[in-house]
Motif scaffolding. Structure first.
Motif, short mmCIF file in Angstrom:
data_model
loop_
_atom_site.label_atom_id
_atom_site.label_comp_id
_atom_site.label_asym_id
_atom_site.label_seq_id
_atom_site.Cartn_x
_atom_site.Cartn_y
_atom_site.Cartn_z
N ARG A 156 1.02 -1.27 -0.20
CA ARG A 156 0.14 0.00 -0.25
C ARG A 156 1.54 1.06 -0.13
O ARG A 156 1.21 1.05 0.56
CB ARG A 156 -0.83 -0.06 1.47
CG ARG A 156 -2.05 1.51 1.35
CD ARG A 156 -3.03 0.58 2.12
NE ARG A 156 -4.23 1.40 1.53
CZ ARG A 156 -5.09 1.25 1.01
NH1 ARG A 156 -5.27 -0.17 0.26
NH2 ARG A 156 -6.94 1.97 0.81
N ALA B 157 -3.33 0.44 -3.09
CA ALA B 157 -2.58 -1.27 -2.99
C ALA B 157 -2.93 -2.27 -3.97
O ALA B 157 -3.16 -2.03 -5.09
CB ALA B 157 -4.21 -2.16 -2.43
N LEU C 236 1.66 -6.26 3.87
CA LEU C 236 1.12 -6.88 4.27
C LEU C 236 2.02 -8.86 3.43
O LEU C 236 1.85 -9.21 2.66
CB LEU C 236 -0.05 -6.94 3.50
CG LEU C 236 -1.19 -8.31 4.54
CD1 LEU C 236 -1.02 -8.59 5.93
CD2 LEU C 236 -2.86 -8.15 4.06
N THR D 156 1.30 -7.55 9.18
CA THR D 156 2.44 -6.37 8.83
C THR D 156 3.44 -5.37 8.94
O THR D 156 3.46 -5.23 10.23
CB THR D 156 0.79 -4.95 8.85
OG1 THR D 156 -0.61 -4.94 8.00
CG2 THR D 156 1.05 -3.95 8.38
N ARG E 171 -5.76 -6.97 1.31
CA ARG E 171 -6.40 -7.38 2.34
C ARG E 171 -7.28 -8.55 3.15
O ARG E 171 -6.57 -8.73 4.53
CB ARG E 171 -6.87 -5.49 3.07
CG ARG E 171 -8.25 -5.51 2.40
CD ARG E 171 -8.46 -4.02 2.95
NE ARG E 171 -9.89 -3.99 2.56
CZ ARG E 171 -11.10 -3.92 2.86
NH1 ARG E 171 -10.87 -4.13 4.12
NH2 ARG E 171 -12.30 -3.67 1.72
#
Length: 281
Positions: free
Chosen positions: A30, A35, A64, A70, A117
Motif C-alpha cells: 500500500r 493497493a 502485508l 503488516t 487485504r
C-alpha cells in the motif's frame, strides 16, 4: 448422480497447488492510498511494478506478508522504463523460483498471483502473444513482448506469474487497452541487479543535441540513408572530448556499445570516432 470427471478433478487440484505456491511468495503493498501486489524476488527483497510505487528510494512502504503480518519496507529503487521496482523487507517468506531463461510458448497455461487485504488471490489464463524484443515509450528494454490472456484485477498488478510447472516466469502488469503484459523474469533479474547495486539504472551519456536529417535520398537502387546531426554539444561531455563537432552527422548504423564506435559523416567524408561514454549526469 454423474460420476466425477477424474481429469477435471486432477486439473483443479493442480491449479489449486499452483495458487498455493504463488501465495507463499506474494505480498500486498500500500502506497499513498493505492493497493497492489508484489512478490519476494530475493529472501529480503520484494519486486513490484514501478508505476505503482510513487515514493522515492529510502522511503517506507506498508507490506502485508504471506503470513498476514503488516511490516514496513524500504524502497530500494525503481525503473519506470521497464516497470520494475524493488523494496527491502524483512525475510518472512520464500522467494519465487525462476524458470530457465526461455520465452514461454504461445498458449502456455499461466497463473497470476495477487494479494488483497482479504487474502491471497489468483487468476488463470494463457500466454496470448509472444513477440520480438521491444522498448517501452520511456526507452527501456523490456525483453520479448508477451501478452497474457487473463483477467487481472487492479490489486493483483505487480504480482508473480507462474507456469504450469510452478516456475516463476515474470510479473503481471496492466497496460493500455486493457491488455495484461508480462515483464519477463530475465528482465527483472537484469534490472533488479542494477537497482540492488546502484539504486537506479545507469544511462549512457554522449553529451549531444541531435536532429534527424537525410544523408542520401531514396533512389531506384534502394532506400536512402538517414542520420542524426549534432546541433549542440556539451563542452565537457564525452562527444566533445572525443573530437565530435557541431554539424557532424551520426549515421544510424553507429555502434553505441560501451565504448561507442561512432560512424559519422563530416563535410561529406565518412569517418569513425571512438567515444568513451559516461553515465548520464
Amino acid at each position: 448422480m454423474a460420476a466425477p470427471n477424474s481429469s477435471l478433478t486432477a486439473f483443479s487440484a493442480d491449479v489449486a497447488s499452483l495458487a498455493t505456491q504463488a501465495s507463499q511468495c506474494t505480498v500486498a503493498l500500500r502506497n499513498r492510498g493505492h493497493a497492489f501486489s508484489g512478490f519476494y524476488w530475493r529472501p529480503d527483497v520484494i519486486a513490484t511494478a514501478a508505476e505503482l510505487v510513487s515514493t522515492r528510494p529510502g522511503d517506507r512502504i506498508s507490506i502485508l506478508t504471506p503470513s498476514h503480518e503488516t511490516v514496513d519496507g524500504v524502497v530500494i529503487g525503481r525503473d519506470p522504463s521497464t516497470d520494475v521496482a524493488l523494496v527491502r523487507a524483512p525475510a518472512t517468506a520464500s522467494a519465487a523460483t525462476a524458470a530457465p531463461s526461455t520465452v514461454p510458448a504461445l498458449g502456455t497455461l499461466v497463473l497470476a498471483g495477487g494479494r488483497s487485504r482479504h487474502g491471497a488471490t489468483c487468476a488463470v489464463g494463457f500466454i496470448g502473444l509472444t513477440g520480438a524484443r521491444w522498448r517501452s515509450m520511456r526507452g527501456g528494454d523490456v525483453g520479448p513482448r508477451i501478452w497474457l490472456d487473463i483477467r487481472l484485477r487492479p490489486h493483483a498488478e505487480g504480482g508473480p506469474v507462474l507456469d504450469a510447472a510452478g516456475q516463476f516466469i515474470g510479473m503481471a502488469v496492466l497496460a493500455p487497452r486493457r491488455r495484461v503484459l508480462l515483464i519477463p523474469a530475465e528482465t527483472i533479474e537484469r534490472v533488479g541487479g542494477e537497482l540492488l547495486t546502484h539504486g537506479r539504472i545507469r544511462r549512457a551519456y554522449l553529451g549531444v543535441g541531435l536532429q534527424a536529417v537525410e544523408v542520401s535520398p531514396r533512389s531506384d537502387k534502394g532506400a536512402g540513408q538517414s542520420g542524426l546531426m549534432i546541433i549542440s554539444l556539451d563542452p565537457d561531455g564525452p562527444a566533445a572530448k572525443a573530437g565530435l563537432q557541431q554539424g557532424d552527422i551520426i549515421l544510424r548504423n553507429a555502434d553505441l556499445a560501451q565504448p561507442a564506435s561512432v560512424d559519422i559523416s563530416r563535410s561529406s567524408q565518412h569517418m569513425k570516432i571512438n567515444v568513451a561514454l559516461a553515465e548520464r549526469p
